[in-house]
Design a protein around this motif. Structure first.
Motif, PDB file in Angstrom:
ATOM      1  N   VAL A  81       0.776  -1.235   0.000  1.00  0.00           N
ATOM      2  CA  VAL A  81       0.000   0.000   0.000  1.00  0.00           C
ATOM      3  C   VAL A  81       0.796   1.266   0.000  1.00  0.00           C
ATOM      4  O   VAL A  81       0.231   2.341   0.080  1.00  0.00           O
ATOM      5  CB  VAL A  81      -0.915   0.132   1.227  1.00  0.00           C
ATOM      6  CG1 VAL A  81      -2.125  -0.724   1.056  1.00  0.00           C
ATOM      7  CG2 VAL A  81      -0.150  -0.142   2.491  1.00  0.00           C
ATOM      8  N   CYS A  82       2.102   1.170  -0.067  1.00  0.00           N
ATOM      9  CA  CYS A  82       2.835   2.415  -0.010  1.00  0.00           C
ATOM     10  C   CYS A  82       2.501   3.237  -1.245  1.00  0.00           C
ATOM     11  O   CYS A  82       2.456   2.739  -2.367  1.00  0.00           O
ATOM     12  CB  CYS A  82       4.324   2.175   0.054  1.00  0.00           C
ATOM     13  SG  CYS A  82       5.197   3.721   0.156  1.00  0.00           S
ATOM     14  N   ALA A  83       2.259   4.512  -0.982  1.00  0.00           N
ATOM     15  CA  ALA A  83       1.904   5.399  -2.086  1.00  0.00           C
ATOM     16  C   ALA A  83       3.134   5.736  -2.917  1.00  0.00           C
ATOM     17  O   ALA A  83       3.033   6.167  -4.056  1.00  0.00           O
ATOM     18  CB  ALA A  83       1.272   6.660  -1.537  1.00  0.00           C
ATOM     19  N   SER A  84       4.304   5.549  -2.357  1.00  0.00           N
ATOM     20  CA  SER A  84       5.500   6.023  -3.048  1.00  0.00           C
ATOM     21  C   SER A  84       6.405   4.903  -3.562  1.00  0.00           C
ATOM     22  O   SER A  84       7.044   5.024  -4.583  1.00  0.00           O
ATOM     23  CB  SER A  84       6.317   6.893  -2.102  1.00  0.00           C
ATOM     24  OG  SER A  84       6.955   6.089  -1.144  1.00  0.00           O
ATOM     25  N   ASN A  85       6.466   3.789  -2.804  1.00  0.00           N
ATOM     26  CA  ASN A  85       7.379   2.718  -3.168  1.00  0.00           C
ATOM     27  C   ASN A  85       8.820   3.183  -3.337  1.00  0.00           C
ATOM     28  O   ASN A  85       9.545   2.691  -4.169  1.00  0.00           O
ATOM     29  CB  ASN A  85       6.905   2.017  -4.441  1.00  0.00           C
ATOM     30  CG  ASN A  85       5.649   1.238  -4.186  1.00  0.00           C
ATOM     31  OD1 ASN A  85       5.615   0.414  -3.285  1.00  0.00           O
ATOM     32  ND2 ASN A  85       4.603   1.539  -4.925  1.00  0.00           N
ATOM     33  N   GLN A  86       9.184   4.138  -2.540  1.00  0.00           N
ATOM     34  CA  GLN A  86      10.567   4.614  -2.560  1.00  0.00           C
ATOM     35  C   GLN A  86      11.497   3.580  -1.949  1.00  0.00           C
ATOM     36  O   GLN A  86      12.688   3.575  -2.186  1.00  0.00           O
ATOM     37  CB  GLN A  86      10.690   5.899  -1.726  1.00  0.00           C
ATOM     38  CG  GLN A  86       9.930   7.063  -2.291  1.00  0.00           C
ATOM     39  CD  GLN A  86      10.722   7.804  -3.326  1.00  0.00           C
ATOM     40  OE1 GLN A  86      11.920   7.582  -3.465  1.00  0.00           O
ATOM     41  NE2 GLN A  86      10.066   8.670  -4.068  1.00  0.00           N
ATOM     42  N   CYS A  87      10.935   2.758  -1.068  1.00  0.00           N
ATOM     43  CA  CYS A  87      11.763   1.805  -0.348  1.00  0.00           C
ATOM     44  C   CYS A  87      12.114   0.614  -1.212  1.00  0.00           C
ATOM     45  O   CYS A  87      13.032  -0.120  -0.935  1.00  0.00           O
ATOM     46  CB  CYS A  87      11.047   1.282   0.888  1.00  0.00           C
ATOM     47  SG  CYS A  87      10.512   2.600   1.955  1.00  0.00           S
ATOM     48  N   ILE A  88      11.352   0.367  -2.225  1.00  0.00           N
ATOM     49  CA  ILE A  88      11.587  -0.789  -3.084  1.00  0.00           C
ATOM     50  C   ILE A  88      11.839  -0.241  -4.472  1.00  0.00           C
ATOM     51  O   ILE A  88      10.975  -0.263  -5.344  1.00  0.00           O
ATOM     52  CB  ILE A  88      10.368  -1.727  -3.098  1.00  0.00           C
ATOM     53  CG1 ILE A  88       9.826  -1.906  -1.682  1.00  0.00           C
ATOM     54  CG2 ILE A  88      10.722  -3.067  -3.707  1.00  0.00           C
ATOM     55  CD1 ILE A  88       8.538  -2.692  -1.592  1.00  0.00           C
TER      56      ILE A  88
ATOM     57  N   ALA C 115       7.916  10.975   4.863  1.00  0.00           N
ATOM     58  CA  ALA C 115       8.080  12.066   3.899  1.00  0.00           C
ATOM     59  C   ALA C 115       7.793  11.557   2.484  1.00  0.00           C
ATOM     60  O   ALA C 115       7.139  12.224   1.687  1.00  0.00           O
ATOM     61  CB  ALA C 115       9.488  12.644   3.989  1.00  0.00           C
ATOM     62  N   HIS C 116       8.271  10.343   2.193  1.00  0.00           N
ATOM     63  CA  HIS C 116       7.946   9.745   0.890  1.00  0.00           C
ATOM     64  C   HIS C 116       6.442   9.589   0.726  1.00  0.00           C
ATOM     65  O   HIS C 116       5.910   9.575  -0.369  1.00  0.00           O
ATOM     66  CB  HIS C 116       8.547   8.341   0.778  1.00  0.00           C
ATOM     67  CG  HIS C 116      10.027   8.315   0.732  1.00  0.00           C
ATOM     68  ND1 HIS C 116      10.776   9.200   0.019  1.00  0.00           N
ATOM     69  CD2 HIS C 116      10.924   7.475   1.317  1.00  0.00           C
ATOM     70  CE1 HIS C 116      12.056   8.917   0.158  1.00  0.00           C
ATOM     71  NE2 HIS C 116      12.169   7.874   0.946  1.00  0.00           N
ATOM     72  N   ARG C 117       5.775   9.361   1.854  1.00  0.00           N
ATOM     73  CA  ARG C 117       4.342   9.065   1.804  1.00  0.00           C
ATOM     74  C   ARG C 117       3.483  10.309   1.945  1.00  0.00           C
ATOM     75  O   ARG C 117       2.290  10.214   2.193  1.00  0.00           O
ATOM     76  CB  ARG C 117       3.978   8.093   2.920  1.00  0.00           C
ATOM     77  CG  ARG C 117       4.595   6.733   2.756  1.00  0.00           C
ATOM     78  CD  ARG C 117       4.183   5.833   3.896  1.00  0.00           C
ATOM     79  NE  ARG C 117       4.735   4.500   3.708  1.00  0.00           N
ATOM     80  CZ  ARG C 117       4.279   3.421   4.312  1.00  0.00           C
ATOM     81  NH1 ARG C 117       3.274   3.525   5.154  1.00  0.00           N
ATOM     82  NH2 ARG C 117       4.823   2.242   4.107  1.00  0.00           N
ATOM     83  N   GLY C 118       4.092  11.453   1.869  1.00  0.00           N
ATOM     84  CA  GLY C 118       3.267  12.651   1.810  1.00  0.00           C
ATOM     85  C   GLY C 118       3.296  13.535   3.039  1.00  0.00           C
ATOM     86  O   GLY C 118       2.744  14.635   3.037  1.00  0.00           O
TER      87      GLY C 118
END
Ligand SMILES: Cc1ncc(COP(=O)(O)O)c(C=O)c1O
Ligand SMILES: Cc1ncc(COP(=O)(O)O)c(C=O)c1O
Ligand code: FES
Ligand code: FES
Lengths: 398, 161, 398
Positions: A81-88, C115-118
């Motif tokens: 559900v991450c809105a960003s998927n910066q971690c992956i 922060a990545h998530r808004g």
């Protein structure tokens, strides 16, 4: 007599686990520390990791130690559900999730929360024995599905799912496969390669290990992002100073399961058969819930229409016998078991059911005592039950 | 380390749960002067209360019951059946679930509705007595709105409890 | 001689905690179970809750047991990013978060993820002693700020913050206040009412309790949503079968702190003073990091320019002495301490620093041994250091 027949809720520590914990109490280093104390703790944690990995056919670095089965399940679902998927980096998760109507609350409630957060969640039906509807799954699978989560063994009725078949279907559509194997690992053989799963959840306290520790199998190469963030523990996959005692306890619990599981499961199965036969013979108007054969050998779920589950539980408690109604963590809730309802059992039968779960300390004497007490208890409750009065639902069956 | 955890409920409740008073024996409701039934099996809670009444004084001389219910329902109805004997119909009608809970030494929050059930069945039995005896004018209606369809429990009941 | 001077990383179990754990090993019930085994476990968990609550001046039902300090911190921060806020009906969280540059990684990394998530995240500077810049905080506070998270005592340099003052400022702007008190609780008096905080984090293993268990104080009435979801445990605030042994261990640890804290902290302070004086007298060209007075009594952080921290750590390890460079969980990372950098220390000094942290088992003999070994160790390293060759950075200072 004291009879603990609630081993699916939690189990007593194995004597060898107790020994291990007592021995390990002097080993207090932080496994992240570079000095001697830290290295000692690290070596022991890694040893436990090897044991857990070996037990389910995984590589050591595919095992992440966590704080509970619930945390492991939350971790897997939350990946989607991450809105960003910066971690992956580089991975765009597909946003639909499929699970079943009979999962543990930690999967169901997390799924509901994910739905609030924008994931699409679909719930698979089960048949009257609690088996997942594979045709329905085939129809649901599509390009949008990122994860399918199906429990391996149900905690309330013991029904086993065919995870290998499901994994195959899931992978064919390009989704990832998770199984909550909390009730399965240590009771039936579990091999992650044979199952073909990408994630698998383990909890120590269901297999004579300590509470508050579990493990998550994460297949090598699978996109992953920590749920609890911070620190570099567990190779950056789960922050928080390692629960060294708990992890060692889990390692030892798994080692003991490896030695004892096979013989013991046979013993439990024969005890369950006797219990089942005895109940059938001595109490009328009963229903067994769950699959008649594809089921955990120590789990027996039975409905006594006209007798309310909590009343049965508490009268048995007064006689020294521990059983449960539904799952322990649902106690406090007044709703009938969502698992039984999903199998098509009506609300009355669901309300009047108990779960008897045997474990490694259970004896035949205990089974006999139960077979002595249970019929009296049910009679007593039914005698004061409105369900059996003239015009009551069950009047005819008497 | 603490040795024994206390029972989920009070000792008083435990007593009534272990040896419930005035359980109706047999199935014949015809020998009673009023019969009240509340709840339903699908909801996991059902209660039947039957009463015998002295016609001249309108005093309840006997009160028996059956239930499909949990420990709280069993114990609270057991204690209620003791409390109403010797009371007039009017007095009995006004016994509140709160008084029953107090007699039991308290109930966990999520169990309050279980004690309400016995109370409601009793009121239904009293109303049934009035109807049977052509005293329809005495039948008291619940004013409050039903907030739990399944238990036919009203906001009024909850407040009372 | 074996000298454990790394008590900020983790601590040995208190002998009374060990006893408690051994005694409690037979108590295996699931606190959610209604039967005798469950009720016994429940009673003991609630007893531990009372002790923890009492120790910090909280009400019992304001304490949520969790799996680590890291989990508690993740829980608080994660309240502020849900896109839906379905779990906290009627509350629309403000979406800016303020924290500091010297927090523990579990706060900093979670903040980055948020922060990545808004979420908007701002980081407060600290002065050269590690004290938060209150003027900067005043400037940052505004209508958009939902949460301010400032640690009470820093794990690397020991500097204490004035949480009560900060809480007041934060509440004036209508935001909520969290403090990570993992290094403070059990070392200095902590009273949630006096501090005025809404959330406070505790971890057992820093105060002679077991690893893998912590507690989160959540002020009554404050919006809250579980981080680990499922089950009704902890009044629906944290799912997962309770870590009964861990929780009892935390309860006992807190009880022992209540008895021993005051006298012991005085003892540690005097030992630290001797250590400090000894280092000053015997080693030249050193710097102490952190606040000279507003600091944990057992924590001493010192830089030895020209000597690399890991080398110091490992040479000391060979002599049986355990210290750390930065925080234990940052080990594996080659970056200089983010805490020291935030205090304005240059990278070289930051690289050449160690943390000595004393605890209840530390003795004067150990301090003397340290004062014997450390000067030799630093000399040895500096003698082979490029920083000290003719024309090296520090040649002049010799
Ligand atoms: C200040 C601070 N916060 C949080 C933590 C994390 O606590 P835990 O190891 O229980 O996750 C630590 C220690 O590791 C710490 O020193
Ligand atoms: C099937 C299943 N999944 C998950 C869990 C949760 O495990 P834990 O209690 O370790 O959080 C349980 C038991 O509580 C379970 O039976
Ligand atoms: S940025 Fe997506 S999980 Fe962290
Ligand atoms: S919907 Fe917001 S946290 Fe679950």
């Amino acid at each position: 007599m004291k009879v603990y027949f609630d081993n699916n809720a939690t189990t007593p520590l194995h004597p060898e686990v107790k020994k291990e914990l007592i021995e390990a109490m002097g080993m207090f280093g932080n496994p992240s520390s570079m000095h001697a104390w830290g290295r000692e703790a690290r070596a022991n944690v890694e040893d436990a990791r090897s044991r857990v990995a070996g037990f389910i056919g995984a590589h050591d670095d595919e095992i992440v130690f966590v704080g509970s089965g619930s945390e492991a399940n939350n971790t897997v679902l939350s990946l989607f559900v991450c809105a960003s998927n910066q971690c992956i980096p580089g991975t765009k998760m597909r946003s639909s999730i499929i699970t079943t109507k009979i999962e543990h609350p930690c999967v169901l409630e997390t799924s509901e929360c994910l739905a609030h957060r924008g994931a699409r969640v679909k719930y698979l039906n089960v048949d009257r024995y609690g088996k997942v509807d594979l045709d329905q799954l085939a129809g649901m699978l599509g390009d949008d599905v990122g994860l399918v989560s199906v429990m391996m063994a149900n905690n309330e009725i013991g029904t086993l799912q065919d995870i290998a078949t499901i994994s195959k279907m899931v992978h064919e559509c390009g989704a990832l496969m998770h199984t909550d194997a909390v009730q399965a690992v240590g009771k039936i053989p579990v091999d992650v390669a044979a199952l073909g799963v990408d994630f698998l959840t383990i909890s120590a306290h269901k297999i004579y290990g300590p509470k508050g520790v579990g493990a998550l199998y994460v297949k090598k190469g699978i996109p992953y992002c920590p749920f609890i963030r911070g620190g570099h523990q567990e190779r950056g996959r789960r922050a928080g100073t390692e629960n060294t005692l708990g992890i060692l306890g889990l390692g030892k619990a798994v080692e003991m399961r490896q030695l004892e599981m096979e013989a013991e499961e046979k013993r439990l199965a024969s005890m369950k058969a006797i219990l089942k036969k005895g109940i059938e013979e001595r109490i009328d108007d009963i229903y067994f819930n769950g699959h008649p054969t594809d089921s955990l050998s120590g789990t027996l779920n039975v409905s006594f229409p006209g007798a309310e589950g909590e009343a049965i539980l508490l009268y048995l408690d007064l006689e020294g016998i521990a059983v449960s109604t539904g799952s322990a963590c649902a106690s406090g809730s007044l709703d009938p078991s969502h698992v039984l309802l999903a199998t098509g059992v009506d609300a009355e039968r669901a309300h009047g059911s108990i779960r008897i779960s045997l474990g490694r300390e259970s004896t035949m004497q205990e089974v006999e005592y139960m077979l002595d007490i249970l019929p009296k208890t049910i009679k007593r409750i039914r005698d004061m039950s409105t369900a059996y009065i003239k015009g009551g639902t069950h009047a005819a069956s008497r | 380390m603490l040795q024994a955890g206390e029972w989920a409920y009070t000792e008083k409740l435990k007593e009534h749960f272990m040896s419930p008073k005035n359980i109706m024996q047999g199935e014949n409701t015809d020998e009673f002067d009023g019969v009240g039934m509340e709840g339903n099996l699908q909801c996991g809670d059902q209660m039947m209360v039957v009463i015998k009444v002295d016609r001249d004084t309108e005093v309840i001389t006997d009160c028996q019951w059956k239930t499909y219910g949990c420990a709280s329902a069993i114990a609270s109805t057991s204690i209620l059946s003791e409390m109403v004997k010797g009371k007039t119909l009017d007095q009995a009608f006004h016994i509140s679930p709160k008084e029953v809970a107090q007699e039991l030494g308290g109930l966990p929050d999520n169990k309050i509705h279980c004690s309400v059930l016995g109370d409601k069945a009793l009121r239904a039995a009293i109303n049934n007595y009035y109807v049977r005896n052509g005293m329809d004018d005495k039948v008291k209606q619940e004013q409050a709105k039903t907030i739990c369809q399944c238990m036919s429990i009203t906001d009024h009941d909850i407040e009372e409890a």
